[in-house]
Design an enzyme around this catalytic site. Sequence first.
Site: not given
Length: 411
Positions: A172-174
Amino acid sequence: MKKKQQQQQQQHPGGGADPWPHGAPLGGAPPGLGSWKRRVSLLPFLRFSLRDYGFCMATLLVFCLGSLFYQLGGGPPRFLLDLRQYLGNSTYLDDHGPPPSKVLPFPSQVVYNRVGKCGSRTVVLLLRILSEKHGFNLVTSDIHNKTRLTKNEQMELIKNISTAEQPYLFTRHVHFLNFSRFGGDQPVYINIIRDPVNRFLSNYFFRRFGDWRGEQNHMIRTPSMRQEERYLDINECILENYPECSNPRLFYIIPYFCGQHPRCREPGEWALERAKLNVNENFLLVGILEELEDVLLLLERFLPHYFKGVLSIYKDPEHRKLGNMTVTVKKTVPSPEAVQILYQRMRYEYAFYHYVKEQFHLLKRKFGLKSRVSHSPLRPQFFIPTPLETEEPIDDEEQDDEKWLEDIYKR
């Protein structure tokens, strides 16, 4: 008469012959322990005092407790410690030397907190194929671009990830999450970054004009963008210091490694050093997009249960055909003056990029992969994007539609 007296002197007070006719063992013989002494006399190499034994056990206890507290306090995952021991303490291996043959331990929890605009669409597509082939659990999220989380959101996400069926790879983009802080097992992290100015340009033009997946793709992703903003000249944006082309929006890569602390989003030395520390302690590999094939080779070497055969899939003509659809269109290079201004505004991003690149090349040398030797230029050098250079939206307020990946995978 003398002979009889000598025999009596050699007799033990309790009867029988003295088990130590030539003197008591070191430390003295405890009185009244005849049978115990007879057993110990058979093992002369075990001569030590109870005080020495207690000291050894106390030292061992302190060591174990210290190791436990370090792990609970966020120490590196066990797999990374094993890897450091596996690689050894040397800092150089001849470029043509044979790669190590030892089998690495198998981590069952891997997190790919992918940085936007750094080829992650290509990697995600590969992971979908590999998860089907190798049977690991590929965990994705319906929320793609909320990179900064509240404390409660961090706890909830960590709980959801930690309860996934193992072995899993979560993507995930995190920004970096410290699992140990919330009582979870710290997973192994992987990531890929690229030249900061190249990443910025990919995002700038992708938000406006999309890619080859569809003529109207950019309209769907940025429907509220005004026409004058969509066709804003990149040089004007930089030279006139528009918000999109200045800090803090240019400070993008470092927070993915620094973490969720508010200071991680402030351009400066604090965030830079914390990001470096997390790379050293929690990331198995941080590769660079400009050398993606070598990144895939090392991932296959370190994580064969996840990435075995990834390079052959990547080079397959059918896969390359799918990757061609994600190339950003209408991308242009700004003027040298604008590039120099960007370079100054992104100096912390470049300090981190060069640090990661140096560590990546060191890792390549340890495995006998030849790196291109180049000196840091006064200004960033731009490479011509390959057909498989892939893009993804980065702004937190935008939604990252990954349905195209599912459609491709079902074909």
